[in-house]
Write a protein that holds these residues in place. Structure first.
Motif, PDB file in Angstrom:
ATOM      1  N   SER A 251       1.087  -1.368   0.305  1.00 37.87           N
ATOM      2  CA  SER A 251      -0.396  -0.075   0.058  1.00 37.87           C
ATOM      3  C   SER A 251       1.189   1.472  -0.293  1.00 37.87           C
ATOM      4  O   SER A 251       1.770   1.333   0.419  1.00 37.87           O
ATOM      5  CB  SER A 251      -0.673   0.088   1.083  1.00 37.87           C
ATOM      6  OG  SER A 251      -0.405   0.382   2.276  1.00 37.87           O
ATOM      7  N   PHE A 252       0.285   2.560  -0.565  1.00 34.51           N
ATOM      8  CA  PHE A 252       1.084   3.920  -0.336  1.00 34.51           C
ATOM      9  C   PHE A 252       0.300   4.543  -0.108  1.00 34.51           C
ATOM     10  O   PHE A 252      -1.202   4.489  -0.176  1.00 34.51           O
ATOM     11  CB  PHE A 252       0.560   3.537  -1.831  1.00 34.51           C
ATOM     12  CG  PHE A 252       1.873   5.080  -2.291  1.00 34.51           C
ATOM     13  CD1 PHE A 252       3.128   6.233  -2.240  1.00 34.51           C
ATOM     14  CD2 PHE A 252       0.664   6.197  -3.123  1.00 34.51           C
ATOM     15  CE1 PHE A 252       3.137   6.346  -2.605  1.00 34.51           C
ATOM     16  CE2 PHE A 252       1.334   7.686  -3.300  1.00 34.51           C
ATOM     17  CZ  PHE A 252       2.624   7.784  -2.921  1.00 34.51           C
ATOM     18  N   SER A 253       0.872   5.421   0.224  1.00 33.27           N
ATOM     19  CA  SER A 253       0.366   6.682   1.299  1.00 33.27           C
ATOM     20  C   SER A 253       1.498   7.263   0.915  1.00 33.27           C
ATOM     21  O   SER A 253       2.908   7.829   0.802  1.00 33.27           O
ATOM     22  CB  SER A 253      -0.147   6.330   2.370  1.00 33.27           C
ATOM     23  OG  SER A 253       1.598   6.412   3.294  1.00 33.27           O
ATOM     24  N   TYR A 254       1.438   9.471   1.094  1.00 34.03           N
ATOM     25  CA  TYR A 254       2.198   9.990   1.192  1.00 34.03           C
ATOM     26  C   TYR A 254       1.961  11.702   1.958  1.00 34.03           C
ATOM     27  O   TYR A 254       0.894  11.477   2.686  1.00 34.03           O
ATOM     28  CB  TYR A 254       1.990  10.823  -0.126  1.00 34.03           C
ATOM     29  CG  TYR A 254       2.515  11.980  -0.996  1.00 34.03           C
ATOM     30  CD1 TYR A 254       4.231  12.304  -0.860  1.00 34.03           C
ATOM     31  CD2 TYR A 254       2.076  13.467  -0.890  1.00 34.03           C
ATOM     32  CE1 TYR A 254       5.121  12.945  -1.402  1.00 34.03           C
ATOM     33  CE2 TYR A 254       3.118  14.511  -0.968  1.00 34.03           C
ATOM     34  CZ  TYR A 254       4.639  14.236  -1.160  1.00 34.03           C
ATOM     35  OH  TYR A 254       5.098  16.080  -1.243  1.00 34.03           O
ATOM     36  N   ASP A 255       3.144  11.703   2.751  1.00 32.12           N
ATOM     37  CA  ASP A 255       2.930  13.054   3.614  1.00 32.12           C
ATOM     38  C   ASP A 255       3.671  13.875   2.937  1.00 32.12           C
ATOM     39  O   ASP A 255       4.434  14.476   2.961  1.00 32.12           O
ATOM     40  CB  ASP A 255       3.748  12.595   4.687  1.00 32.12           C
ATOM     41  CG  ASP A 255       3.614  13.506   5.971  1.00 32.12           C
ATOM     42  OD1 ASP A 255       3.384  14.364   5.592  1.00 32.12           O
ATOM     43  OD2 ASP A 255       4.700  13.423   6.910  1.00 32.12           O
ATOM     44  N   HIS A 256       2.742  15.194   3.101  1.00 33.65           N
ATOM     45  CA  HIS A 256       2.521  16.789   2.334  1.00 33.65           C
ATOM     46  C   HIS A 256       4.087  17.204   2.952  1.00 33.65           C
ATOM     47  O   HIS A 256       4.700  17.801   2.352  1.00 33.65           O
ATOM     48  CB  HIS A 256       1.379  17.100   1.920  1.00 33.65           C
ATOM     49  CG  HIS A 256       1.709  18.393   1.324  1.00 33.65           C
ATOM     50  ND1 HIS A 256       2.088  18.694  -0.296  1.00 33.65           N
ATOM     51  CD2 HIS A 256       1.042  19.782   1.662  1.00 33.65           C
ATOM     52  CE1 HIS A 256       1.881  20.347  -0.202  1.00 33.65           C
ATOM     53  NE2 HIS A 256       1.754  20.639   1.016  1.00 33.65           N
TER      54      HIS A 256
END
Length: 326
Positions: A251-256
């Motif tokens: 799974s992938f997530s991004y911390d701006h």
């Protein structure tokens, strides 16, 4: 050692001759034959044993030399089957390389590995029974000027030699040997591959145009555009993961705010070797950086790879472009 064996052989010959002469004299004079027999026995030992030992040593040395040559040699690879998969080429091939040799593919202006295994756990295809399977990245094998139908020139080898440097790029001396006409292959860059790569740029351009028409101040425009670029990056990364059939185990997530891309993989990743963990990080980092460039992000996102229970597998060093493997 060979000098001593030669001396032993020479002495054995002398003893053998002396023994035969002594035995003949004993037979003629009807004296005891034991002395002659002992000399013949001692000579025979030196005469036959020394060559046997020398032959064995030469065989062992030859075997060690062949093993060394095998580890240093680059083997030609034949691509037998090619299938286009989104932006990439899925390939199968054959080679005379020994089992365990890794397959390496680079372009003439790129020293990074651009062929991977279909399995995320290892970034380098491995030869078994003279065969291998892998995926060649269309993103890294081509540039923005590449046209549909163009023949892409690449160089592919198999080797047991350790060719990676500390930054996970092919060592310059190894790259010089790989960039050899004997190892050259050509793959056709198809329209579907180009469309897949251009799709990201097209989405980015459309969103940027909409943004410039809808905002009223330069600061708001800049902020909105940045959000859209990040959105395009996230969309592209998720699409890449789905196309690689990794979505079920990654799974992938991004911390701006931290500019960090986080990838979550299964817990058994912690049992992998550091080299295997590094190859997972290397593969994801290359694709993340390429997509960030296509989406015009100001800087490449840092990466963190963790397990589902929160253990850190690998992450980008905060103060450099390096990587920490846990």
């Amino acid at each position: 050692m060979f000098y001593m064996l030669g001396t032993l052989f020479f002495v054995g010959c002398l003893l053998l001759i002396a023994g035969i002469i002594t035995l003949i004299v004993a037979l003629i004079t009807k004296k005891k034959k034991k002395t002659g027999l002992y000399l013949i026995l001692a000579g025979a030992i030196g005469f036959f044993v020394a060559p046997a030992i020398e032959g064995s040593m030469q065989n062992n040395r030859s075997a060690r030399q062949k093993t060394h040559e095998s580890s240093e040699k680059f083997y030609k690879v034949n691509i037998d089957k090619v299938k286009v998969d989104d932006t990439d080429w899925d390939v199968t091939g054959t080679t005379n390389a020994p089992d365990g040799a890794k397959v390496i593919c680079i372009s003439d202006d790129e020293s990074g590995q651009i062929i991977t295994k279909n399995d995320i756990s290892d970034a380098s295809p491995v030869v078994k029974d003279g065969k291998f399977k892998g995926t060649i990245s269309g993103i890294f094998a081509t540039d923005d000027k590449a046209k549909a139908g163009e023949k892409v020139k690449l160089f592919v080898v198999a080797t047991k030699q350790k060719v990676w440097d500390d930054d996970d790029f092919i060592k310059s001396e190894a790259a010089d040997k790989i960039l050899n006409p004997d190892f050259k292959i050509k793959l056709t860059f198809t329209k579907s591959q180009k469309d897949s790569i251009d799709d990201v740029d097209s989405d980015d351009d459309n969103e940027s145009d909409d943004s410039s028409d809808s905002v009223s101040s330069s600061s708001e425009s800049s902020s909105s555009e940045n959000e859209e670029l990040i959105s395009a990056y996230k969309k592209s990364m998720n699409k890449y993961i789905d196309n690689k059939s990794w979505s079920s185990k990654l799974s992938f997530s991004y911390d701006h705010y931290g500019n960090q891309a986080k990838f979550e993989i299964s817990n058994d990743a912690m049992s992998l070797s550091k080299e295997e963990k590094r190859t997972i990080y290397q593969d994801l980092k290359k694709h993340s950086d390429a997509l960030a460039d296509m989406c015009d992000l100001k800087e490449h996102p840092k990466l963190q790879i963790i397990t589902t229970d929160g253990q850190v597998v690998a992450e980008t060093k905060v103060l450099s472009d390096g990587v920490t493997i846990h």
